[in-house]
Design a protein around this motif. Structure first.
Motif, PDB file in Angstrom:
ATOM      1  N   GLY A   1       0.720   7.608 -10.753  1.00  0.00           N
ATOM      2  CA  GLY A   1      -0.739   7.723 -10.760  1.00  0.00           C
ATOM      3  C   GLY A   1      -1.269   8.622  -9.667  1.00  0.00           C
ATOM      4  N   LEU A   2      -0.389   9.425  -9.061  1.00  0.00           N
ATOM      5  CA  LEU A   2      -0.806  10.340  -7.991  1.00  0.00           C
ATOM      6  C   LEU A   2      -1.182  11.688  -8.591  1.00  0.00           C
ATOM      7  CD1 LEU A   2       1.965   9.513  -5.356  1.00  0.00           C
ATOM      8  CD2 LEU A   2      -0.345   8.559  -5.524  1.00  0.00           C
ATOM      9  N   THR A   3      -2.188  11.687  -9.419  1.00  0.00           N
ATOM     10  CA  THR A   3      -2.585  12.915 -10.119  1.00  0.00           C
ATOM     11  C   THR A   3      -3.896  13.471  -9.594  1.00  0.00           C
ATOM     12  OG1 THR A   3      -3.680  11.583 -11.804  1.00  0.00           O
ATOM     13  CG2 THR A   3      -1.406  12.244 -12.227  1.00  0.00           C
ATOM     14  N   ASP A   4      -4.359  12.927  -8.448  1.00  0.00           N
ATOM     15  CA  ASP A   4      -5.637  13.384  -7.922  1.00  0.00           C
ATOM     16  C   ASP A   4      -5.470  14.461  -6.868  1.00  0.00           C
ATOM     17  OD1 ASP A   4      -6.203  10.636  -5.557  1.00  0.00           O
ATOM     18  OD2 ASP A   4      -4.401  11.746  -6.142  1.00  0.00           O
ATOM     19  N   ALA A   5      -4.242  14.946  -6.665  1.00  0.00           N
ATOM     20  CA  ALA A   5      -4.029  16.010  -5.693  1.00  0.00           C
ATOM     21  C   ALA A   5      -4.643  17.296  -6.214  1.00  0.00           C
ATOM     22  CB  ALA A   5      -2.531  16.214  -5.444  1.00  0.00           C
ATOM     23  N   PRO A   6      -5.129  18.182  -5.335  1.00  0.00           N
ATOM     24  CA  PRO A   6      -5.736  19.430  -5.793  1.00  0.00           C
ATOM     25  C   PRO A   6      -4.719  20.266  -6.563  1.00  0.00           C
ATOM     26  CG  PRO A   6      -5.312  19.485  -3.421  1.00  0.00           C
ATOM     27  CD  PRO A   6      -5.093  18.078  -3.866  1.00  0.00           C
TER      28      PRO A   6
ATOM     29  N   GLU B   1       0.816  -1.221   0.000  1.00  0.00           N
ATOM     30  CA  GLU B   1       0.000   0.000   0.000  1.00  0.00           C
ATOM     31  C   GLU B   1       0.848   1.270   0.000  1.00  0.00           C
ATOM     32  OE1 GLU B   1       0.439  -1.339   4.324  1.00  0.00           O
ATOM     33  OE2 GLU B   1       0.123  -2.245   2.342  1.00  0.00           O
ATOM     34  N   MET B   2       2.150   1.144   0.175  1.00  0.00           N
ATOM     35  CA  MET B   2       3.044   2.303   0.194  1.00  0.00           C
ATOM     36  C   MET B   2       3.511   2.644  -1.228  1.00  0.00           C
ATOM     37  SD  MET B   2       3.438   3.277   3.340  1.00  0.00           S
ATOM     38  CE  MET B   2       3.471   2.738   5.056  1.00  0.00           C
ATOM     39  N   PRO B   3       3.299   3.881  -1.697  1.00  0.00           N
ATOM     40  CA  PRO B   3       3.877   4.253  -2.994  1.00  0.00           C
ATOM     41  C   PRO B   3       5.394   4.318  -2.879  1.00  0.00           C
ATOM     42  CG  PRO B   3       2.923   6.183  -1.926  1.00  0.00           C
ATOM     43  CD  PRO B   3       2.555   4.995  -1.080  1.00  0.00           C
TER      44      PRO B   3
ATOM     45  N   ALA C   1       6.747  16.314 -10.157  1.00  0.00           N
ATOM     46  CA  ALA C   1       5.400  16.184 -10.717  1.00  0.00           C
ATOM     47  C   ALA C   1       5.351  15.100 -11.797  1.00  0.00           C
ATOM     48  CB  ALA C   1       4.942  17.522 -11.293  1.00  0.00           C
ATOM     49  N   ASP C   2       6.440  14.977 -12.569  1.00  0.00           N
ATOM     50  CA  ASP C   2       6.490  13.939 -13.605  1.00  0.00           C
ATOM     51  C   ASP C   2       6.496  12.544 -12.979  1.00  0.00           C
ATOM     52  OD1 ASP C   2       6.620  15.889 -15.575  1.00  0.00           O
ATOM     53  OD2 ASP C   2       8.813  15.927 -15.552  1.00  0.00           O
ATOM     54  N   VAL C   3       7.198  12.402 -11.853  1.00  0.00           N
ATOM     55  CA  VAL C   3       7.255  11.112 -11.170  1.00  0.00           C
ATOM     56  C   VAL C   3       5.896  10.782 -10.559  1.00  0.00           C
ATOM     57  CG1 VAL C   3       8.443   9.736  -9.425  1.00  0.00           C
ATOM     58  CG2 VAL C   3       9.697  11.493 -10.682  1.00  0.00           C
ATOM     59  N   ARG C   4       5.270  11.789  -9.964  1.00  0.00           N
ATOM     60  CA  ARG C   4       3.943  11.575  -9.386  1.00  0.00           C
ATOM     61  C   ARG C   4       2.958  11.117 -10.457  1.00  0.00           C
ATOM     62  NH1 ARG C   4       2.353  13.510  -4.622  1.00  0.00           N
ATOM     63  NH2 ARG C   4       0.351  14.207  -5.450  1.00  0.00           N
TER      64      ARG C   4
END
Length: 395
Positions: free
Chosen positions: A322-327, A144-146, A315-318
């Protein structure tokens, strides 16, 4: 082979490195996996297939007794070669030395059925490790850890070290576990930067976890063990070798959701890690450099030949994670000119007091405090014990 395969021998070996208050079948499986980690070299696919077919304990019993180990999918000649490799190393003295060293170091034996075992390793198939030896918290690479592997050249340039530090610090601040190999250069910078921001980092060693390598990074590896985790599949007392470094790289790639090559020459060992990540189907990225820089030639090869994504920032790594749901922010709709100045005066890595933010932004301190409160409500800034930081999504 001179190994006693009894519950008493198993409890004696596991004492201090593993909970030995187990049902007999589980006890013997744990002991057998410990022995297999001593007997075989990392990534031995023949041994992996034998254990998969027979089970760790039964396969070891057959090996000790000289009983047949015919296994589906393994050619008889390959099995014969495997037996000739394993039998000379089946010595109770070697097993005892490994566990005694583990106890002195405070290392623990982690098995595939344990709650914290990283399920990602299953993607290695028969080349997966039998066990992990751990100093620290192996749960930092739980499923569960990115996780992101940040690796690169030992002889890193100032540019490479700067980029590695920025990536590791920003990602670790956002809760991503940074995985690397504790080497000089890019690896060491990645670990230090994650530790500096209070983030999670995990070092994978090519030898035993009781033998920090390189020795110049002994303090860094100890700090990683205290705040994160130091892992190895080889038992304590095992020296690192060229082959074990290459085998270790497959674990780095397997434990990471994404692998990023920051800086690498055309013959860099980091390309071996990149190849493993590509073979596993994991997202792969590389940081570009000057086309005239030999230190970036390997990164350009990753982008060209391995279909690696071009990485210019965290940001490219995120995005690869798939961590693109941040505000996210719209310059026109959610920022006033004063808010822009306050956010620009803040850092994603270093906390700053309202007075320091006021000094940097040129805005009156009381107004700065009001803007910080508004920014906190919208998730643009984060409060820490020593001040305020800008959230990564505002970059």
């Amino acid at each position: 082979m001179r190994i006693e395969l009894t519950p008493a021998a198993a409890r004696a070996a596991l004492s201090g490195v593993r909970d030995d208050d187990l049902e007999e079948a589980d006890l013997m499986d744990a002991f057998a996996r410990l022995v297999w980690s001593v007997v075989v070299e990392p990534g031995d696919g023949v041994a992996g297939r034998v254990v998969e077919e027979w089970g760790a304990a039964e396969a070891l019993r057959r090996l000790i007794a000289g009983h047949p180990l015919q296994t589906n999918g393994i050619d008889a000649s390959d099995l014969a070669k495997g037996l000739s490799r394993w039998k000379p190393r089946g010595d109770a003295t070697a097993v005892r030395a490994a566990t005694e060293s583990a106890r002195r170091t405070g290392a623990r034996l982690v098995l595939p059925d344990d709650p914290g075992w990283p399920g990602r390793l299953a993607d290695l198939g028969v080349h997966a490790p039998f066990v992990l030896w751990a100093r620290g918290d192996v749960a930092l690479v739980a499923d569960e850890m990115p996780t992101v592997a940040i690796v690169g050249a030992r002889a890193a340039t100032a540019y490479g070290e700067h980029v590695a530090a920025e990536l590791a610090a920003e990602l670790a601040s956002a809760g991503v576990t940074i995985v690397s190999g504790a080497a000089y250069g890019i690896d060491g910078v990645a670990h230090r930067s994650a530790l500096h921001v209070g983030g999670r980092t995990v070092a994978l060693l090519a030898g035993g976890v009781d033998r920090p390598y390189p020795s110049g990074h002994a303090a860094l590896i100890d700090a990683t063990a205290r705040s994160g985790a130091v892992l190895a599949e080889t038992p304590c007392g095992t020296p690192p070798t060229k082959w074990r470094f290459l085998a270790r790289n497959r674990l780095i790639a397997a434990l990471a959701d994404t692998t990023v090559i920051v800086e690498a020459g055309v013959r860099s060992g980091s390309l071996n890690t990149a190849a493993h990540a590509a073979a596993l189907g994991r997202p792969l990225g590389a940081v570009p450099g000057a086309v005239t820089s030999a230190s970036s030639a390997g990164c350009h090869r990753v982008i060209r030949d391995f279909d690696g994504s071009l990485i210019t920032g965290a940001a490219d790594v995120r995005e690869l994670l798939g961590l693109t749901d941040a505000p996210t922010l719209s310059f026109d709709e959610t920022r006033t000119d004063e808010m822009t100045r306050v956010l620009d005066a803040m850092s994603t890595r270093q906390s700053r007091s309202p007075d320091e933010i006021a000094r940097r932004s040129g805005i009156e301190p009381q107004e700065v405090r009001g803007l910080i409160a508004l920014a906190e409500l919208s998730g643009q800034v984060l409060e820490r014990a020593d001040g305020w930081r800008r959230a990564l999504s505002t970059r």
